[in-house]
Enzyme design. Structure first.
Site, PDB file in Angstrom:
ATOM      1  N   ASP A 133       2.185  22.026  28.923  1.00 41.44           N
ATOM      2  CA  ASP A 133       2.408  22.617  27.609  1.00 41.44           C
ATOM      3  C   ASP A 133       2.806  21.567  26.580  1.00 41.44           C
ATOM      4  O   ASP A 133       2.374  21.616  25.420  1.00 41.44           O
ATOM      5  CB  ASP A 133       3.493  23.701  27.692  1.00 41.44           C
ATOM      6  CG  ASP A 133       2.959  25.007  28.258  1.00 41.44           C
ATOM      7  OD1 ASP A 133       1.767  25.292  28.035  1.00 41.44           O
ATOM      8  OD2 ASP A 133       3.711  25.734  28.913  1.00 41.44           O
ATOM      9  N   GLU A 184       2.279  31.031  27.852  1.00 40.91           N
ATOM     10  CA  GLU A 184       3.490  31.485  27.163  1.00 40.91           C
ATOM     11  C   GLU A 184       3.758  30.714  25.878  1.00 40.91           C
ATOM     12  O   GLU A 184       4.538  31.145  25.040  1.00 40.91           O
ATOM     13  CB  GLU A 184       4.717  31.404  28.093  1.00 40.91           C
ATOM     14  CG  GLU A 184       5.264  30.006  28.338  1.00 40.91           C
ATOM     15  CD  GLU A 184       4.485  29.246  29.411  1.00 40.91           C
ATOM     16  OE1 GLU A 184       4.930  28.183  29.821  1.00 40.91           O
ATOM     17  OE2 GLU A 184       3.414  29.721  29.819  1.00 40.91           O
ATOM     18  N   ASP A 204      -5.024  45.687 -10.632  1.00 36.54           N
ATOM     19  CA  ASP A 204      -5.526  45.171  -9.357  1.00 36.54           C
ATOM     20  C   ASP A 204      -4.589  45.461  -8.188  1.00 36.54           C
ATOM     21  O   ASP A 204      -4.975  45.271  -7.031  1.00 36.54           O
ATOM     22  CB  ASP A 204      -5.732  43.656  -9.448  1.00 36.54           C
ATOM     23  CG  ASP A 204      -6.839  43.280 -10.411  1.00 36.54           C
ATOM     24  OD1 ASP A 204      -7.918  43.890 -10.320  1.00 36.54           O
ATOM     25  OD2 ASP A 204      -6.629  42.405 -11.255  1.00 36.54           O
ATOM     26  N   ASN A 233       3.756  22.964  34.691  1.00 36.08           N
ATOM     27  CA  ASN A 233       3.417  23.789  33.542  1.00 36.08           C
ATOM     28  C   ASN A 233       4.092  23.275  32.269  1.00 36.08           C
ATOM     29  O   ASN A 233       3.499  23.283  31.183  1.00 36.08           O
ATOM     30  CB  ASN A 233       3.836  25.238  33.814  1.00 36.08           C
ATOM     31  CG  ASN A 233       3.257  26.203  32.796  1.00 36.08           C
ATOM     32  OD1 ASN A 233       2.060  26.202  32.554  1.00 36.08           O
ATOM     33  ND2 ASN A 233       4.116  27.016  32.208  1.00 36.08           N
ATOM     34  N   ASP A 242     -13.131  40.131  -9.670  1.00 32.74           N
ATOM     35  CA  ASP A 242     -13.567  40.269 -11.051  1.00 32.74           C
ATOM     36  C   ASP A 242     -14.378  39.013 -11.390  1.00 32.74           C
ATOM     37  O   ASP A 242     -14.369  38.036 -10.634  1.00 32.74           O
ATOM     38  CB  ASP A 242     -12.342  40.393 -11.962  1.00 32.74           C
ATOM     39  CG  ASP A 242     -12.712  40.888 -13.358  1.00 32.74           C
ATOM     40  OD1 ASP A 242     -13.908  41.022 -13.649  1.00 32.74           O
ATOM     41  OD2 ASP A 242     -11.782  41.127 -14.150  1.00 32.74           O
ATOM     42  N   ASN A 244      -6.131  26.848  38.727  1.00 32.91           N
ATOM     43  CA  ASN A 244      -4.988  26.350  39.495  1.00 32.91           C
ATOM     44  C   ASN A 244      -4.281  27.470  40.242  1.00 32.91           C
ATOM     45  O   ASN A 244      -3.868  27.299  41.401  1.00 32.91           O
ATOM     46  CB  ASN A 244      -4.002  25.650  38.559  1.00 32.91           C
ATOM     47  CG  ASN A 244      -4.514  24.299  38.104  1.00 32.91           C
ATOM     48  OD1 ASN A 244      -5.351  23.693  38.774  1.00 32.91           O
ATOM     49  ND2 ASN A 244      -4.043  23.821  36.957  1.00 32.91           N
ATOM     50  N   ASP A 287      -5.504  39.687 -10.575  1.00 35.90           N
ATOM     51  CA  ASP A 287      -4.226  39.209 -11.107  1.00 35.90           C
ATOM     52  C   ASP A 287      -3.611  40.152 -12.128  1.00 35.90           C
ATOM     53  O   ASP A 287      -2.592  39.825 -12.741  1.00 35.90           O
ATOM     54  CB  ASP A 287      -4.395  37.829 -11.737  1.00 35.90           C
ATOM     55  CG  ASP A 287      -5.426  37.824 -12.860  1.00 35.90           C
ATOM     56  OD1 ASP A 287      -5.981  38.898 -13.173  1.00 35.90           O
ATOM     57  OD2 ASP A 287      -5.678  36.741 -13.432  1.00 35.90           O
TER      58      ASP A 287
END
Length: 823
Positions: free
Chosen positions: A667, A266, A574, A663, A308, A638, A570
């Protein structure tokens, strides 16, 4: 909608600074609210709305009602801590990413106190006088005061596929709207509405559409489906077995749901966000700014970069080298006509014009402009109608092929001389010789017209007199060849898409190591069907004389072939390609339209900056994959152990609150994965989500973890004669130690003793295990439902952990090798 301030005598000078401040306070910043103010609230509600979180909270309430108060409090506390941590980390990362975007701002030209200046679009207010030209985004709704051959792209607002002509007058033709862009020409306009009061602001929420999923997002979704199927199967099995055989139904439900939380990674969204935000910060130091965090992953998976050649293969510092007549002889007249054209034309901003005007000619002051035909990418030329000492004439400059096709005579000291086959060939040879030398070449032509002519039309660009050519030098970047080779070695092919001519393109590309034996011109491309193009584009690396629509077609062809395509550009031409590519890359000094369409902004236009971004994207993906592989394999093992234990033990192997605590500690120990180092194999080539490898890892290494869990069960039951509290204490620590410490093995494809983890990762991993041991042996252990462990257990724990990590080290090589990851 508030009425716009009426035009008055100040319009020619714009607002005063004091009046602008007053109106900014009255009307507010020129921003469209798309819900960003509520992002904080949405993020929090989104985390709380997680189905597993909702079920656990509801179940804990039921548990409290039936008398299991302590268990209910512990479950709610751990769930809320997890959500709060996820929220804090995600919000902090998003804030950091937003601050990076502020380094690249859109500006617009506004007259204040009679002076033209560049302002942040946020500061535009009703009554401001705008100066707009090709490549600009329109920052607000405005009424046109003057125009020169103005065309506007309104696709963002109306969906029209073609630009529309605009001119001063009543109705929509005399209005500009926020969010549209100037395609050609110039204009002055008076701002009538800003922010939410604009037409765009009124329908902004309807215009904001979710972009189609990227390759990375599709892989993540596929991974999520694997986890979902596994979770549902295990939870149903555990609940039915536990409830039907021996255990309380409520405890069995809570136990099964806690298993689901334990199996589900999660924290993956948060780990992804933190990892990408850390990568974005590092990329910013390398002069690469990402507008969206997902762009980092797309850079990492990119396998073709289209670009380019100017400013990437070359230095982008154009310098005028010579001005010659059609025969190649230096000519002051050619320089004079080119300077007058560049000084008086007002269309697309061009580095070529800047290079010409660095040699500004004194004759410019003697000429006045009457009209103009701005540059466009079909004609490839720009013309101005001028009056001066030589009378009224049309001055034209542009691509040599375009200029030659429009000429019928050649300038000569003795007077205009008709083009013959020989003179036309000589003129062609002159520009081809310059192009082969690596010079960018412009043709210059002119034509006398009646003295009373005031308007310039396309017909006036026929029967011109060729004056000669202007040659520009843009040397190859000395580092370009090395970076091209680095990108090629890392699995990124470079394809050059340029509007320049064939000869100069061949010369420059060859100088940096690109193959030019297969070069396709835009005219040849138009003769290919889409089916033929998908084959040709695979074996062709250089495309010359291509216009914007042809560039876009090439990118779509590459994407049909399942490539992840990046595009570097740019200019206004483009923007379509930047939008079509998987990764649009622009530069900070590019036109506003290009920067708005891009996903990544370079503070310096160079291939080296892009290469750094590619490496960072792959590094981020590598760290995310570590969490996924470690989490799914360890958690699956587990949970499999718990499922088996729930079926054979006369008591639950762990209480629901203990599972959640395990858990949570696990985490917490993984939060520093984004800081970790990665092996060279992770950045050696583009990588996508490999759900097959994830499944093999989960179903291959997970059961190995279960075998060691079963060994722990045996030790606890048959050596220590453990009751429920002692059993749970022993397995809690063993489970936490093995699933947490295994990241030190899984994080590298080679020898973990030779590949050093980051200091932060080492501290959090070891700290997580020590925190779990401390909770069990402290007075809190009894409150949490644990019993004191005998000293001998910790010796057993050491043997189990070391041998488990050794077996994982031996087996992981097979899984990594099957996915092309080797030390």
């Amino acid at each position: 909608m508030a009425p716009a301030p009426p035009p008055d005598s100040r319009d020619a000078r714009g607002l005063t600074a004091a009046e602008a401040v007053h109106r900014l306070a009255e009307f507010g910043p020129n921003l469209v609210d798309t819900g960003s103010r509520f992002r904080l609230l949405r993020t929090g509600l989104g985390l709380l709305a997680n189905p597993l979180v909702v079920i656990l909270v509801v179940a804990s309430i039921v548990s409290g009602v039936v008398g299991e108060t302590l268990s209910a409090v512990i479950i709610v506390t751990i769930v809320l801590l997890s959500v709060a941590l996820d929220f804090f980390q995600s919000f902090r990362s998003e804030k950091a990413a937003s601050s990076l975007q502020s380094l690249v701002t859109l500006t617009t030209s506004v007259f204040r106190d009679g002076q033209q200046s560049e302002l942040d679009v946020r500061d535009v207010v009703p009554g401001d006088l705008l100066q707009l030209r090709a490549g600009d985004l329109v920052p607000a709704d405005a009424t046109l005061l003057s125009t020169v051959t103005l065309t506007v792209d309104q696709a963002a607002l109306t969906g029209e596929s073609l630009p529309v002509h605009k001119e001063v007058g009543a109705g929509v033709d005399g209005q500009l709207f926020a969010g549209t862009s100037i395609v050609s020409g110039v204009a002055q306009a008076l701002v009538s509405a800003t922010g939410a009061r604009t037409q765009f602001g009124a329908i902004a929420h309807a215009l904001v559409e979710k972009a189609p999923p990227t390759e990375y997002e599709r892989g993540a979704r596929s991974f999520g489906l694997i986890i979902m199927r596994t979770v549902v199967g295990l939870v149903l099995f555990v609940f039915l077995v536990s409830a039907l055989l021996h255990h309380d139904a409520l405890q069995s439900l809570l136990f099964a749901l806690a298993l689901a939380v334990g199996l589900t990674p999660e924290f993956l969204p948060m780990i992804m966000t933190v990892t990408l935000a850390a990568g974005a910060q590092r990329m910013a130091h390398g002069k690469v700014i990402v507008k969206h965090l997902s762009a980092i992953e797309n850079l990492g998976t990119m396998d073709i970069l289209c670009s380019d050649k100017t400013g990437t293969l070359t230095l982008g510092a154009l310098k005028m080298q010579s001005a010659v007549d059609a025969l190649g002889t230096p000519s002051a007249d050619v320089l004079r006509w080119a300077c007058i054209n560049s000084a008086l034309e007002s269309g697309v901003r061009s580095p070529l014009d800047a290079a010409i005007l660095a040699h500004e000619h004194p004759a410019i002051a003697a000429y006045q402009k009457r009209d103009e035909l701005p540059f466009d990418f079909e004609r490839r030329r720009v013309s101005v109608l001028v009056s001066g000492p030589a009378g009224v004439q049309v001055l034209t400059k542009g691509a040599p092929e375009s200029i030659l096709a429009a000429c019928s005579t050649i300038d000569d000291p003795a007077g205009p001389m008709p083009f013959s086959v020989d003179t036309r060939q000589t003129a062609t040879d002159t520009y081809e010789r310059l192009s082969r030398s690596g010079y960018h070449v412009l043709g210059v032509a002119r034509k006398a017209v009646p003295s009373d002519q005031r308007v310039l039309t396309a017909e006036d660009e026929h029967s011109l007199m060729l004056c000669g050519y202007v040659a520009f030098e843009d040397p190859p970047d000395s580092s370009a060849a090395e970076v091209v080779a680095d990108l090629r070695r890392s699995g990124v092919a470079i394809k050059i898409l340029t509007g320049d001519g064939e000869l100069v393109t061949r010369t420059v590309c060859a100088q940096v190591g690109l193959k030019t034996d297969r070069l396709l011109l835009g005219d040849d491309l138009d003769r290919l069907s889409d089916t033929a193009l998908t084959a040709v584009v695979e074996r062709t690396d250089v495309f010359a004389r291509v216009n914007p629509s042809q560039k876009n077609r090439l990118i779509r062809a590459l994407k049909r072939n399942r490539h992840v395509v990046g595009y570097l550009g740019d200019g206004i031409n483009d923007a379509p390609s930047l939008h079509s590519a998987d990764v649009g890359i622009s530069v900070s000094n590019g036109v506003d339209v290009a920067k708005a369409a891009a996903d990544v902004i370079l503070l310096e236009k160079s291939l080296a900056a892009i290469y750094r971004g590619v490496v960072e994207g792959r590094r981020s993906f590598g760290n995310i994959t570590k969490y996924v592989l470690m989490g799914t394999s360890s958690n699956f093992g587990n949970m499999l152990s718990m499922a088996v234990a729930a079926a054979v033990l006369p008591f639950l192997p762990l209480l629901p609150a203990q599972i959640l605590l395990n858990n949570f500690l696990y985490d917490i120990s993984q939060l520093s994965i984004p800081t970790d180092n990665v092996d060279p194999s992770w950045v050696a080539r583009p990588r996508k989500w490999d759900t097959g490898m994830i499944q093999r890892f989960m179903f291959g290494l997970g059961p190995i973890s279960s075998v060691y869990d079963f060994l722990t069960f045996g030790v606890m039951l048959w050596i220590f004669n453990a009751g429920p509290e002692l059993f749970r204490a022993g397995w809690f620590i063993e489970s936490l130690a093995t699933q947490t410490l295994v990241i030190l093995v899984i994080r590298t494809t080679g020898n973990p003793f030779k590949s050093r983890p980051s200091r932060a990762l080492m501290l959090t991993v070891v700290g997580g295990v020590l925190a779990g041991v401390a909770l069990v042996v402290s007075p809190l252990g009894e409150v949490l439902g644990f019993a004191a462990l005998p000293p001998l257990f910790f010796g057993v724990l050491l043997v189990i952990t070391v041998t488990y990590l050794g077996i994982v080290q031996a087996l992981k090589r097979h899984f990594y090798a099957s996915s092309g990851l080797t030390a």
